[in-house]
Design a protein around this motif. Structure first.
Motif, PDB file in Angstrom:
ATOM      1  N   GLY A 134      -6.611   1.215  -6.782  1.00 35.64           N
ATOM      2  CA  GLY A 134      -5.582   0.321  -7.302  1.00 35.64           C
ATOM      3  C   GLY A 134      -5.673   0.251  -8.806  1.00 35.64           C
ATOM      4  N   GLU A 156      -2.949   0.666  -3.997  1.00 32.06           N
ATOM      5  CA  GLU A 156      -2.159  -0.567  -4.021  1.00 32.06           C
ATOM      6  C   GLU A 156      -1.376  -0.638  -5.321  1.00 32.06           C
ATOM      7  OE1 GLU A 156      -2.637  -5.406  -3.845  1.00 32.06           O
ATOM      8  OE2 GLU A 156      -4.403  -4.132  -3.694  1.00 32.06           O
ATOM      9  N   THR A 187      -3.635  -7.536  -2.195  1.00 29.73           N
ATOM     10  CA  THR A 187      -3.754  -7.251  -0.774  1.00 29.73           C
ATOM     11  C   THR A 187      -4.750  -8.200  -0.119  1.00 29.73           C
ATOM     12  OG1 THR A 187      -3.139  -4.950  -1.001  1.00 29.73           O
ATOM     13  CG2 THR A 187      -4.470  -5.522   0.899  1.00 29.73           C
ATOM     14  N   MET A 209       0.854  -1.180   0.000  1.00 28.21           N
ATOM     15  CA  MET A 209       0.000   0.000   0.000  1.00 28.21           C
ATOM     16  C   MET A 209       0.901   1.245   0.000  1.00 28.21           C
ATOM     17  SD  MET A 209      -3.102  -1.254   0.374  1.00 28.21           S
ATOM     18  CE  MET A 209      -4.293  -2.097   1.420  1.00 28.21           C
ATOM     19  N   PHE A 266      -6.934  -5.587  -7.425  1.00 28.14           N
ATOM     20  CA  PHE A 266      -6.575  -5.270  -6.047  1.00 28.14           C
ATOM     21  C   PHE A 266      -7.156  -6.288  -5.089  1.00 28.14           C
ATOM     22  CE2 PHE A 266     -10.829  -4.062  -5.291  1.00 28.14           C
ATOM     23  CZ  PHE A 266     -10.994  -3.896  -3.930  1.00 28.14           C
TER      24      PHE A 266
END
Length: 502
Positions: free
Chosen positions: A232, A323, A241, A194, A237
């Protein structure tokens, strides 16, 4: 200054019409690429090498200019220098660069099309996961026998000088074996994280979160202050993550999915699906889906568009957290237009504050060696396997890998003795080089094939958008997963019992 004019580019037309026939494999030779690799190994006298080698170096293909601009955010051209040096060492060798496909053509699409058409270069940069379905077609050279040989471009006494395999950090490199063998010379490590706007964090009075509950609180505070909290690159994304989030949520199942510990391979994940361990119907997976939906509430409105890119909005200060990958570090530092202080943090862990199934196990860091250089069937047909392997030895020697990787600046070296030029990347490399991380994260999306992966992504998105109930999404995901696992186990004659599955 146009640098690509130095290169004699081979124009490969992507005959996409051939994709329909790509699923029909040519009859396999009795021992295929394994035999070709064994027969191609010479006595070690690489000075006698001759031939013309074609190379698609992927992202290492030189940029058109070494001047930074918004359309050229990452100038690089070191591959030209290394090719010149190698050709000087071997006057009988010519290496011809092949331009990678345009950005709207996937690497797998490129490979299938050109393998089928017979136009694939001798060496290509590819993702290991894109090779999985093609191993039985004899498209790729098995590199195992080469990796057992000395790399004569490595200084004597250093890792790799006696056995090429020893040059690479073991955990991320070994994680990319397919059916126990290496078909890609995985070359570098990438990671995602991030990136956040420090100025806005300070303005709103929030700190970097370490748990999922804290992350959601931060996002809510940012939203209440009038900011878009999270963005993102497209909808993936959810699976970077939040793939890490799955690793934290489902940690209790790891001994069942990965009985021998260490990197989780394709065979173990397929067996775990087949034996009912890794299914969407489990309480852990259902909670993972529910929490994905919670995080998505704070996402940019266009997140379902796979081509949407929130990076520009983040650079303009319109999004607070985005991200992205390790490549963002260099690009941020080169960009003179960023008007705020920025920082980085990894995905948070899931605790019981967020779900009763969570144990507080840290989210594994995304960081692995998913791509690298592979020798194709064209090298076998043209008798150039030995030359291709020797050139890859040269590229991977620490003094050369360090220059090539640092010039690109968006990945980390997988070779021992090669050091990132950016000090901010050194600590990241130290965190990844001996950490199982993504390699052991069996929840990560690249542990299955492309087709099932894309179908499951769409089902998760449909659930998050309230187009499917959780029960319906889970049922359809499990149908896709079990079909994939059954086919993989059957096609590759995987013995799940031998891997420790009851």
């Amino acid at each position: 200054m146009m640098l690509v004019k130095r290169i004699r580019v081979i124009g490969i037309l992507l005959a996409l019409a051939l994709l329909a026939s790509a699923c029909v494999a040519a009859p396999a030779a009795e021992t295929g690429q394994d035999m070709a690799a064994d027969e191609a190994m010479d006595s070690g006298d690489s000075g006698a090498l001759t031939g013309k080698l074609t190379l698609n170096p992927g992202s290492y293909y030189p940029s058109e200019s070494m001047e930074w601009s918004e359309t050229n955010p990452n100038p690089h051209n070191m591959i030209l220098t290394l090719i010149d040096e190698y050709q000087a060492l071997h006057p009988g060798v010519e290496i011809e660069l092949v331009q990678p496909p345009p950005g709207d053509v996937s690497s797998r699409e490129y490979i299938v099309t050109n393998m089928t058409a017979g136009t694939i270069p001798h060496v290509v940069y590819t993702l290991t996961r894109d090779q999985v379905e093609e191993i039985g077609k004899n498209w790729w050279v098995n590199l195992d026998s080469y990796l057992e040989q000395p790399n004569h471009y490595v200084e004597a006494g250093q890792p790799g000088s006696e056995r090429w395999l020893d040059l690479f950090y073991e955990v991320p490199f070994q994680a990319n074996r397919i059916l126990g063998s290496h078909y890609t010379l995985n070359y570098s490590i990438v990671t995602s994280m991030m990136f956040y706007n420090k100025d806005i964090f300070e303005e709103v009075g929030v700190e970097v979160p370490t748990t999922l509950a804290e992350l959601l609180d931060v996002f809510q505070a940012l939203q209440d202050a009038g900011y878009t909290p999270y963005g993102g690159i497209g909808s993936w994304f959810m699976y970077e993550t939040l793939g890490q989030l799955g690793g934290s949520i489902m940690a209790e199942l790891t001994p069942q999915v990965n009985p021998d510990g260490g990197p989780a391979n394709f065979e173990e994940v397929a067996c775990a699906i087949d034996r009912g361990v890794f299914r969407a119907e489990t309480p852990e997976y259902r909670e993972w889906m529910r929490l994905m939906k919670e995080v998505a509430k704070y996402r940019t409105q266009d997140w379902t568009d796979k081509n949407a890119n929130a990076i520009t909005k983040w650079l303009q200060g319109d999004i607070v957290v985005v991200e992205d990958g390790s490549w963002r570090v260099k690009q941020n530092k080169l960009n003179p237009n960023i008007e705020f202080e920025w920082g980085m943090f990894y995905a948070p862990k899931c605790t019981q504050e967020s779900s009763p199934v969570c144990t507080g196990t840290p989210a594994p860091p995304i960081g692995g060696a998913p791509g690298g250089f592979a020798i194709t069937k064209s090298a076998i047909e043209d008798g150039l396997v030995d030359l291709a392997a020797d050139f890859l030895m040269y590229l991977s020697a620490p003094q050369n890998a360090e220059r090539l990787i640092n010039d690109l600046g968006n990945v980390l070296p997988l070779q021992k003795g090669a050091t990132p030029a950016d000090p901010d990347l050194i600590s990241i490399l130290e965190n990844l080089q001996d950490h199982e991380g993504e390699a052991a994260m069996w929840t990560y999306y690249d542990k299955t094939n492309l087709e099932s992966r894309l179908e499951i992504w769409d089902l998760k998105n449909a659930y998050i958008l309230d187009q499917l109930t959780l029960d319906d999404a889970v049922a359809q995901i499990d149908e896709i997963k079990t079909m994939y696992a059954s086919d993989f186990i059957s096609d590759n004659e995987v013995d799940c019992s031998a891997l420790g599955f009851e």
